[in-house]
Every structure is written in C-alpha cells, then in structure tokens.
Scaffold this motif. Structure first.
Motif, short mmCIF file in Angstrom:
data_model
loop_
_atom_site.label_atom_id
_atom_site.label_comp_id
_atom_site.label_asym_id
_atom_site.label_seq_id
_atom_site.Cartn_x
_atom_site.Cartn_y
_atom_site.Cartn_z
N ARG A 172 13.98 -92.64 33.19
CA ARG A 172 14.53 -91.71 34.04
C ARG A 172 13.23 -90.78 34.20
O ARG A 172 12.31 -90.20 33.45
N GLY A 173 12.97 -90.56 35.58
CA GLY A 173 11.72 -89.72 35.93
C GLY A 173 10.73 -90.79 36.18
O GLY A 173 9.62 -90.52 37.04
N HIS A 217 5.86 -88.98 30.88
CA HIS A 217 5.86 -90.58 30.95
C HIS A 217 4.38 -90.99 31.01
O HIS A 217 4.08 -92.19 30.38
N TYR A 254 12.23 -82.40 23.52
CA TYR A 254 11.65 -81.57 24.37
C TYR A 254 12.66 -80.58 25.28
O TYR A 254 12.02 -79.37 25.26
N ALA A 284 18.52 -76.58 39.48
CA ALA A 284 18.01 -77.74 38.74
C ALA A 284 16.64 -77.52 38.34
O ALA A 284 16.04 -78.12 37.56
N ARG A 293 16.74 -83.79 32.23
CA ARG A 293 16.87 -85.16 31.46
C ARG A 293 16.73 -85.98 32.67
O ARG A 293 16.25 -87.40 31.89
N GLY A 294 17.28 -85.72 33.69
CA GLY A 294 17.12 -87.01 34.70
C GLY A 294 15.77 -87.34 34.94
O GLY A 294 15.44 -88.06 35.76
N PHE A 295 14.75 -86.63 34.59
CA PHE A 295 13.42 -86.75 34.76
C PHE A 295 12.86 -87.30 33.39
O PHE A 295 11.58 -87.38 33.43
N GLY A 296 13.78 -87.53 32.47
CA GLY A 296 13.26 -88.30 31.51
C GLY A 296 13.01 -87.25 30.22
O GLY A 296 12.11 -87.90 29.53
N ALA A 297 13.26 -86.00 30.43
CA ALA A 297 13.07 -85.22 29.19
C ALA A 297 13.73 -85.69 27.79
O ALA A 297 15.18 -85.85 28.12
N SER A 298 13.07 -86.00 26.67
CA SER A 298 13.91 -86.09 25.55
C SER A 298 14.50 -84.93 24.93
O SER A 298 14.34 -83.52 25.33
N ASP A 299 15.60 -85.25 23.99
CA ASP A 299 16.28 -84.15 23.48
C ASP A 299 15.41 -83.03 22.74
O ASP A 299 15.41 -81.85 22.80
N VAL A 305 6.84 -83.49 34.27
CA VAL A 305 7.64 -84.81 34.58
C VAL A 305 6.35 -85.94 34.41
O VAL A 305 6.60 -86.97 33.55
N LEU A 322 23.88 -89.98 32.73
CA LEU A 322 23.68 -88.16 32.43
C LEU A 322 25.35 -87.90 32.53
O LEU A 322 25.40 -86.56 32.77
N MET A 351 16.42 -88.54 39.80
CA MET A 351 17.60 -88.15 40.21
C MET A 351 17.55 -86.52 40.96
O MET A 351 16.68 -85.73 40.24
N ARG A 398 11.43 -76.59 24.86
CA ARG A 398 11.05 -76.03 26.02
C ARG A 398 12.20 -75.25 26.62
O ARG A 398 11.85 -74.17 27.42
N LEU A 426 20.16 -80.56 32.29
CA LEU A 426 20.48 -81.80 33.13
C LEU A 426 19.54 -82.63 33.72
O LEU A 426 19.27 -83.73 33.72
N ALA A 427 18.98 -81.73 34.70
CA ALA A 427 17.94 -82.06 35.74
C ALA A 427 16.78 -82.58 35.06
O ALA A 427 16.10 -83.65 35.43
N PHE A 471 19.43 -83.47 42.25
CA PHE A 471 20.73 -82.76 42.40
C PHE A 471 20.97 -81.84 43.62
O PHE A 471 19.91 -81.56 44.37
N LEU A 513 16.15 -94.49 27.65
CA LEU A 513 16.63 -94.12 29.04
C LEU A 513 15.54 -92.95 29.48
O LEU A 513 15.42 -92.72 30.69
N ASP A 514 15.33 -92.04 28.25
CA ASP A 514 14.21 -91.03 28.56
C ASP A 514 13.14 -91.58 29.44
O ASP A 514 12.47 -91.31 30.29
#
Lengths: 337, 338
Positions: B97-98, B129, A245, B111, A237-243, B125, B66, B103, A249, A234-235, B105, B93-94
C-alpha cells in the motif's frame, strides 16, 4: 493568570528537585551526623547585629549552651558567621563525585540547625533535604513508571480495540479495585527486617508504578481510540504506514497533554503515598530520612507539645510540593484544553 | 506497444466473487458486497458507479485490506500483480500500500493529519517505502506538489492542512498517493466534497496523471458525468452486486439494466437557455433494500419499471450481452433510454 501560576509552580518544583538531586551540597551536614551535645535544639536564629549593635553584612549565629529548663540559650561570647561554599562533611555528588563543599555552613564548634535538631542532635534541615531526595524522586519515578506502563497499555488498547482492549481494560479494573496500600504493606512485610533502605525504596517505587498505571491507561486509551479511528490514520495506512509508525507518529504525540496532566497529578499522589508508607514504618526505614519517616515522629507526644519544628517543616514542604504540582496540572489542563 | 501486445498483458487487479459483510451487535450481519468480480488491466481506468450504500466503498476497502474491524471478507479472491491480497499479512500489505497501489479518500480534510505539515506528510510516504534521505524526500515531495498542479509548492509544502482549500488538500493527498508511482490508484469519491470547478480541475488532473504515469485507475463515484470524462469501462453497483458492466460511452448512452437507466434519468438534463426546463426532476421511487439479509430476488425489483414476475423470486445472474458488456437482469432493455 493560570498559566503564570503554573509557570511559577514549575520553576519552584524545578528548584526543589534540583535541591533534592544534590542533597549533599545543599545540606550543611550529612543526614546521619549526630551531635549528642545538642538534642532537641530549636531552629538556630540568624543574627545581623551583635551584642554591641554592630551590623554584620554576613549573618552569623551564636553557639548554644543548655539552660536549666532543659532548653537552650544562646552563648553570645563567640560569633560563627555563615560560610558559603565551605568545606564540611564529605559526601558524593549524585552518588559519584566525592566532594565536601556545602552551600552554607558554619565553622565548628558552632552548629547550624536551621530547622532545629532531633533527639540524636542531627540537623533536621539536612535531613529534610536528604528526605526530599527520597520522597520527591520516589514520587517522580513511581509516576514515570505508571505513565510508561499506562501509556503503553492504553495506547495498545485504544489503537487495536476489540479483544485486546477488553482484556487490558478489565485487567486495569482489577488493578483499580485492588487495595494497593495493603498490598504495599504486605509486599513490604514479607521482606526481611534488615532490607537495605535503597531496596525498600525500589520496592515502593515498583509498587506505586505497578499499581498506578490503570488511571492514565484508561485516559490514554480514550485518546488513542479517538485518534486511531480518524480518517487520516486510515489514509496513512492506505499509504503503507505500519502499526508501529501510526502509534509513534499519529497516536502517541496526541496523548502528550494527557500524559503531562496525569503526571502532574500522579507525582504528588505518589509522594504522599511514600510519605504515608514511611509514616507507617513500611516504607523507607528511618536510617535514611524521608519526609514520611520524619513525620513519623508525630507519633511522639513531646513533638506535639514542645518540639513543633520536627513536624512543621516536613509538613510544610509536603503541602508546598502538592500544591505546586496541582497548580502545574491545572495549568497543563487549561493549556491543552 | 501495440494493441495486440497490450491485450496479452496479464491483469493488474483481478477480483473474483468477493463478498464483504459487516457484523452488528445483536442483529444479522449486513452483506455489503456480494460476489463481485472485477478486472483491471495495466493502465486502464475503470469506474464504479453506484449510490450511497451500494457497497462501492466497501469494495475499495476490501481490495486494500482497510476494512474496519466490524467488516470482513467472507469469500472470494483479490489478486494484485499476481499476489493474493486476501489473507496477506499486515506487514506485506503495508509494503504494498502506497508503493504499488494507493488509495485516495473522499474527504481530503480528514485524510491528512492536522498535526503535521503537508510536505512532510507527502515525503513520509516515500520514506516509508524507500531508503531515501530527508532531503531527497523533500525534493521529491516538492516535485509531486508541482505535478499535481499546486501553484506555490514551496509555501504549500510548509502549510498545515487547515491552511489549504479543499481542492488543494485533495491535490496534496493525490501527491501522497503518487509519490511512489503506484501501478493502481483507487479513488473513492475523491471529488464528492468539492465544488464543481474544483471537481473539473481534479478530473482533468486524474486524466493527465494517468497518462503520464501509465497507472491504472479505479474511480468510485455516484456521478455518471465524472465517469464519462474519466473511465474506459464502467461497472454499476447496486445493493452489493455489479448489475451491469460496459464501456463507458455505451453505458452512459444506452445502459441495459434498468437501474443505470433510471439513475441517468435522475441527472438534470442541460437544455439550451436558462430556466426553460421546468419539468420535475426524476426520482427513482422507493429505497435500496436492506442487505441484512438481502432480498431473495433481484434487489432492484421493488423500484424497477420493467420488472417481471420472476424478478421477485429469482436473482438474475450476470449474462454476457455483447463484447465487453454484461448485465444482471431478467428483462434488460436494448437501445437508448427513453
């Protein structure tokens, strides 16, 4: 202890697969080469001492002559020493490189039947080696196909969950409920009788893989589901990781141990499946040897009563391979656990 | 930039009447967030104060898209830099985000992936991008490790998460969050799992980083004292709604809604000397109500010391109180707490 036996098993299997990958080189003769003078010959004996008691460092064999009882006796008048890396029947290495070198053979007219000969005077050892190519690699490719399908389907089902998960898992249950042996027989039966052996082998591999995926898929789904719910995913994903990825990974690397263990269990299962099919005559046709159609000769009564070597060696090879794979699987389980 | 111009800047994040509900098998859904509005200006630090189950984490997850599969937004709008985030595709969104918003946690240990070295996790990260070489990502990750005040960036870079302390782990996560220099950082209880000294260090870090990067911060916590040090404005959440919003010092010194007043009384007072305070700790009686479905009247009514008759039947709406202050209460109090 376990890891040592697993490592030993791995080395044995590696060697066996190497032999099976280069059958032309390791077999003294081609699998279809006949010598009508020597049907039903028992395994040739290797000698170090000749009739006068002289020691020869390179073992040799004697020629055979038929005796009165329909069997064979050694003709000690001429010695045929084993020749290593000598020229013999020509073949193509890996199906590509033409060659006629053999690991071990003897000069004509001597015949080296390490495991005896069959009714047409074909060398059973050569056929066992060539048969290993078919049987081992049918199992290996079948398992690879099943794992690739199972890994993909399981990872998707576990990672996405929900409706996709339900659909894929219910489908896998349908596939597990299908009697695949009968399907295989049916699929084989609708093929014309003169289906080339290579194509028959391909069908066997496709069916083994196409029906073998549900079990690994369900296991991998479990792993993928538990990894996919972890907070670090989840984290990420929160940084922009795609499905893609996340699957690549975070999820797939964690399914490695399951995939290896499943692979080590599936391969012998599929080797046996090919053997079973070929035994029944719906696998690989006997013009190309496989361990299954070699064992198919078990259906002849005389094999059981007098020509034991027809059975003994393919049977032993099969037991050995199955055992080695299971040791490997156990080692993989213990290591990953 | 003058203060006049600053007020002209458009909102960075604008949340309008956002609602979130969680479906449950064989039961009515839980309305975890109910028509919440929230605005964050560029560079501003906003705190959300609330207890467990108040919907503050759901709010953060809904903003970043999320929410777990069981949760969904049932209405409202989330605009970030003028882009509507609700209904935005996963791929878009991907990208966001980042890069533009990040975000952090609560549990840094969870995390981080336990199977990857932390330096790589930070660099990835950036590489997700921007098109940068592995060497450049490594360089930048090391910079970030220094920026989050990690003592030995080189050794931490090569460490696995389990080899680090909780505080170090959270700093690594913050480094991940900041490597693309986002405009908004959402931190969901980032210090709850850490001890007090580590907490203080992290709060200090958030303060300095925010100033250095001109980054807005949405800081979610149950601890009023953390917000005193960090936030410009505070919104108090209770039972899925924002019940009061006010500048940080106003709220902490003179809250109007009975809930934050009671909440602040629960924080043990520090008085001079050791062992002199033998008065019992304050506890708010009762429990937060079930949100499946939410009560008809004010959600705090059953626990409220100042309740009126109408509180039971009529849900209070948010009323402006003073400049930049509002409260959702039929009987708000004025002045400092008792």
């Amino acid at each position: 202890m376990t890891s040592r036996s697993a490592r030993l098993a791995a080395y044995c299997l590696l060697a066996l697969h190497a032999v099976a990958a280069l059958p032309g080189f390791f077999a003294p003769y081609g699998y279809a080469v006949q010598d009508r003078d020597f049907p039903y010959a028992p395994p040739t004996r290797l000698h170090f001492f000749d009739a006068r008691g002289t020691l020869h460092l390179v073992p040799f064999i004697y020629g055979l002559r038929p005796d009165e009882g329909g069997s064979y006796a050694e003709d000690t008048s001429e010695r045929y020493p084993l020749r290593f890396f000598a020229r013999g029947d020509s073949y193509r290495l890996l199906g590509l490189i033409p060659s006629s070198r053999h690991l071990v053979t003897v000069d004509a007219p001597g015949r080296l039947f390490l495991m005896g000969s069959d009714a047409l005077g074909r060398d059973l050892f050569s056929r066992l080696v060539y048969g290993g190519t078919v049987s081992l690699y049918a199992g290996l490719f079948g398992a690879a196909l099943a794992l690739a399908l199972g890994g993909l389907i399981g990872a998707l089902a576990g990672f996405y969950g929900g409706r996709l998960d339900s659909v894929l898992m219910r489908t896998s249950e349908v596939f597990m409920a299908l009697p695949w042996l009968y399907l295989l027989i049916a699929a084989r039966a609708i093929q014309p009788l003169d289906t080339p052996p290579a194509r028959a082998l391909l069908i066997v591999i496709l069916i083994l893989g196409g029906f073998g995926w549900p079990r690994p898929a369900r296991l991998i789904r479990g792993v993928a589901a538990s990894i996919g719910r972890r907070e670090h995913v989840l984290a990420a994903r929160g940084f922009g990781a795609s499905d893609l990825y996340l699957l690549r990974r975070h999820v797939l690397p964690r399914t490695g141990s399951v995939i290896w263990t499943q692979g080590a269990l599936l391969v012998p299962q599929f080797v046996l499946a090919e053997v079973g099919l070929s035994f029944l005559g719906v696998g690989v046709s006997p013009s190309i040897p496989s361990w299954g159609n070699m064992l198919g000769d078990l259906q002849h009564f005389h094999v059981l009563t007098s020509d034991w070597w027809w059975l003994g060696f393919p049977g032993l090879a099969l037991v050995f391979v199955t055992l080695a794979y299971h040791l490997l699987a156990r080692g993989a389980t213990v290591t990953s656990g | 930039m003058s203060s006049h111009l600053q007020s002209e800047r458009p909102s960075l994040l604008q949340v309008r009447s956002l609602s979130v509900e969680y479906s449950r098998a064989g039961a009515a859904p839980v309305e975890a967030v109910r028509e919440v509005g929230l605005t964050i200006q560029p560079g501003e630090a906003v705190g959300i104060l609330g207890e467990s189950g108040s919907g503050k984490s759901s709010l953060a997850l809904a903003i970043t898209g999320l929410l777990p599969p069981r949760g969904r937004t049932t209405g409202g709008s989330v605009r970030f830099e003028g882009i509507e985030l609700l209904g935005l595709g996963e791929a878009d969104l991907d990208r966001l985000r980042g890069e533009r918003l990040a975000m952090v946690f609560q549990e840094p240990g969870l995390a981080l992936s336990p199977f990857m070295r932390v330096g790589r996790q930070i660099g990835e990260v950036l590489r997700a991008h921007r098109t940068v070489s592995a060497a450049a990502a490594r360089e930048r990750a090391l910079d970030l490790l220094s920026a989050v005040r990690i003592e030995e960036p080189d050794s931490v870079y090569h460490a696995y998460p389990h080899q680090l302390s909780g505080g170090q782990q959270q700093r690594v996560v913050i480094a991940q969050a900041l490597i693309c220099e986002p405009k908004l950082l959402i931190a969901d209880e980032p210090t709850a799992a850490l001890d007090t000294v580590t907490q203080a260090g992290l709060v200090e870090l958030f303060r300095t980083l925010r100033a250095e990067l001109d980054m807005a911060l949405l800081f979610i916590t149950h601890d009023p004292q953390l917000l005193a040090a960090l936030a410009d404005r505070i919104a108090v959440m209770y039972a899925g709604r924002i019940v009061e919003r006010a500048p940080a010092d106003h709220l902490l010194s003179a809250a109007a809604h009975p809930y934050p007043r009671e909440l602040l009384r629960c924080v043990p007072a520090r008085r001079g000397g050791v062992g002199r305070d033998s008065s019992p700790l304050h506890v708010i009686p009762g429990m937060s109500p079930s949100l499946s479905p939410p009560p008809a009247g004010c959600a705090f009514e059953s626990r409220c010391p100042d309740r009126l008759d109408r509180c039971r039947s009529e849900e209070p709406t948010e009323q402006p109180l003073a400049a930049a202050r509002s409260v959702a209460c039929w009987n708000p109090s004025e002045g400092p707490p008792r």
